[in-house]
Scaffold this motif. Structure first.
Motif, PDB file in Angstrom:
ATOM      1  N   UNK A 449      11.517   2.437  -6.762  1.00 33.52           N
ATOM      2  CA  UNK A 449      12.023   1.297  -5.999  1.00 33.52           C
ATOM      3  C   UNK A 449      10.864   0.655  -5.232  1.00 33.52           C
ATOM      4  N   UNK A 450      11.061  -0.582  -4.802  1.00 38.45           N
ATOM      5  CA  UNK A 450      10.104  -1.212  -3.899  1.00 38.45           C
ATOM      6  C   UNK A 450      10.430  -0.744  -2.485  1.00 38.45           C
ATOM      7  N   UNK A 451       9.478  -0.065  -1.854  1.00 37.42           N
ATOM      8  CA  UNK A 451       9.697   0.518  -0.535  1.00 37.42           C
ATOM      9  C   UNK A 451       8.950  -0.311   0.515  1.00 37.42           C
ATOM     10  N   UNK A 452       9.667  -1.273   1.115  1.00 38.89           N
ATOM     11  CA  UNK A 452       9.062  -2.141   2.124  1.00 38.89           C
ATOM     12  C   UNK A 452       8.551  -1.368   3.327  1.00 38.89           C
ATOM     13  N   UNK A 453       9.319  -0.346   3.742  1.00 36.87           N
ATOM     14  CA  UNK A 453       8.945   0.413   4.932  1.00 36.87           C
ATOM     15  C   UNK A 453       7.630   1.154   4.709  1.00 36.87           C
ATOM     16  N   UNK A 454       7.451   1.698   3.498  1.00 34.23           N
ATOM     17  CA  UNK A 454       6.206   2.393   3.207  1.00 34.23           C
ATOM     18  C   UNK A 454       5.036   1.411   3.179  1.00 34.23           C
ATOM     19  N   UNK A 455       5.245   0.256   2.561  1.00 35.54           N
ATOM     20  CA  UNK A 455       4.186  -0.765   2.545  1.00 35.54           C
ATOM     21  C   UNK A 455       3.809  -1.143   3.974  1.00 35.54           C
ATOM     22  N   UNK A 456       4.807  -1.334   4.818  1.00 33.49           N
ATOM     23  CA  UNK A 456       4.541  -1.678   6.221  1.00 33.49           C
ATOM     24  C   UNK A 456       3.732  -0.585   6.897  1.00 33.49           C
TER      25      UNK A 456
END
Length: 499
Positions: A449-456
């Motif tokens: 999945x695309x993990x926005x929180x991890x990218x942040x």
């Protein structure tokens, strides 16, 4: 309809229930007032070299407990063996040494009963260390008879489904799980002495990540949301590196919704560890050190025998790239066969490997590697330089953007560990997630999945870092010479039995 074996077992259970009913009439049928003073194995250690004469001259009184495993009644005297957590001890029970009526009660006890005994240590005429009993007590009545033939291959499924019975009957099974505990303890001590901090991360996650695998889905009633059982703790552990914990590890239960095999179970145990200011080369060295240390400390040797193969851990572990290993085990292939998608597609077709339109050059190369190389990596081997296409969390190689700074460790023909220099470029990571998301949308259930929180999180800045996961179940298989993962899991998943 019950078969003859089941009918006989039911008769025995009925008979034992009648015995229990009589015990209830006499008072407390499940007493809990006896306290042992020593384990059976400790007796052997303590008196291993004590002679029969010395035991008579200096009598040692003991209280022991365990499960009644054998009983040989000979008139007014009997021999028996009881088994505790450490092993077996022989009892010599003589009616003259017991309170009146107790010997008669003992003769009615059944194999499997939990009993307690007290008396003095002595050696029989054959020199066997034993307890001369002057007090014996029934603590728990066993209602189900122990199996008579538990070591045959036909009982393999019963061993897995009824692990408690397996542990009662088979000391070899108990030894495996004792070794498993020692291996986990050894891993923990190896890392902690090197300043790694043990942490815990969520087992239920809103977005599963850290590996390409199909997750299990569950549901949180209060929040009214779907959650996923973790497939890896990786992305949470790397958040901790961002937060300043520069060396962390977790011994974790993880879950992957995949098939069953001798090497796969839907839930499994692994250790993942991360270190800032290190790369994949450092972790290959660390892994080699860890495996060698565990093997020497726990087995007392660096020469193993696993499923018919002799392994030598005293030598430096072999290191090859993915391409080198393919060419090594496929002498008819040349480097040009791996250089273009047209060439590798032709090789794959010749090998009978099914391909999908979404497969790029890197994915097809890995398909060829898995088909022709993996099972032949018997000696401990690091395989490096995995394609970026199949390594969505690994750092690209500075020398070749098609490849990553990643390794997998193989021994006995199976992958044991996976490690790499971590991708700490947040923009590159976001692009990799987008590629994974596109694969998922096209039907690949294992894509990330695309993990926005991890990218942040990594946008705050993650230092150069190395990370690795080691499959503990597979490592235990290796160090205990076990053929199946079910042999090293106390409660492996089994298809529900239909009565």
């Amino acid at each position: 309809m019950l078969n003859e074996v089941e009918q006989n077992e039911n008769r025995l259970i009925t008979h034992r229930r009648k015995k229990l009913a009589k015990l209830r009439e006499q008072g407390n049928a499940f007493p809990n007032d006896f306290r042992r003073t020593i384990l059976n194995a400790e007796l052997f250690v303590k008196h291993n070299e004590t002679t029969a004469k010395e035991l008579i001259k200096h009598p040692t009184r003991v209280k022991i407990t365990g499960r009644l495993m054998t009983k040989r009644v000979m008139g007014k005297a009997s021999f028996a063996h009881i088994r505790d957590m450490s092993g077996d001890m022989q009892l010599y029970i003589k009616s003259d040494y017991l309170v009146q009526g107790v010997y008669a009660q003992f003769k009615c006890w059944d194999l499997g009963d939990i009993i307690a005994a007290e008396g003095v240590i002595f050696r029989t005429n054959k020199g066997e260390l034993s307890v001369l009993v002057d007090g014996i007590y029934l603590l728990t009545k066993s209602l189900r008879p122990l199996p008579e033939k538990f070591h045959s291959l036909s009982d393999q499924e019963t061993r897995y489904r009824q692990r408690h019975v397996d542990l009662i009957m088979n000391q070899s099974s108990r030894a495996i799980f004792i070794m498993r505990a020692r291996i986990i303890d050894g891993i923990r001590r190896f890392l902690m002495v090197r300043d790694y901090l043990e942490v815990e991360t969520p087992m239920m996650q809103s977005i599963p990540g850290g590996a390409t695998a199909r997750p299990f889905i569950t549901y949180h009633n209060a929040l009214n949301v779907n959650l996923f059982l973790r497939i890896s703790p990786e992305l949470y552990l790397k958040r901790l590196v961002v937060g300043g914990f520069e060396r962390v590890f977790e011994i974790s239960r993880s879950f992957r919704n995949e098939g069953l095999s001798t090497w796969h179970n839907p839930e499994f145990t692994m250790v993942e560890f991360y270190q800032a200011y290190a790369d994949f080369n450092d972790f290959m060295n660390l892994t080699e050190d860890m495996i060698r240390t565990l093997t020497q400390d726990l087995l007392g040797t660096l020469h193993l025998h696993y499923q018919g193969v002799d392994l030598d851990f005293s030598k430096s572990f072999r290191r090859m790239t993915v391409d080198e290993s393919i060419l090594n085990f496929n002498p008819d292939l040349k480097s040009e066969h791996l250089s273009t998608i047209e060439a590798v597609s032709a090789v794959a077709r010749d090998l009978g490997i099914p391909l999908k339109e979404s497969y790029g050059l890197g994915k097809i190369i890995i398909e060829i590697f898995e088909k022709t190389v993996e099972h032949r990596l018997l000696e401990p081997t690091f395989i490096t330089a995995y394609p970026t296409e199949t390594s969505p969390l690994a750092r690209r190689s500075d020398n070749n953007a098609f490849l990553t700074d990643r390794f997998e460790f193989f021994v006995g023909g199976r992958e044991i560990a996976n490690g790499f220099s971590e991708l700490n470029d947040s923009e590159d990571q976001a692009e990799r997630f987008r590629s994974q998301e596109a694969e998922k949308n096209s039907g690949n259930y294992e894509a990330m999945y695309f993990d926005n929180d991890y990218i942040s999180a990594i946008e705050y800045g993650m230092p150069p870092t190395a990370g690795e996961g080691i499959g503990i179940d597979r490592l235990v298989m290796l160090l205990t010479n076990s053929a199946s993962i079910k042999d090293v899991l106390l409660f492996p998943y089994m298809r529900p039995k239909i009565d």
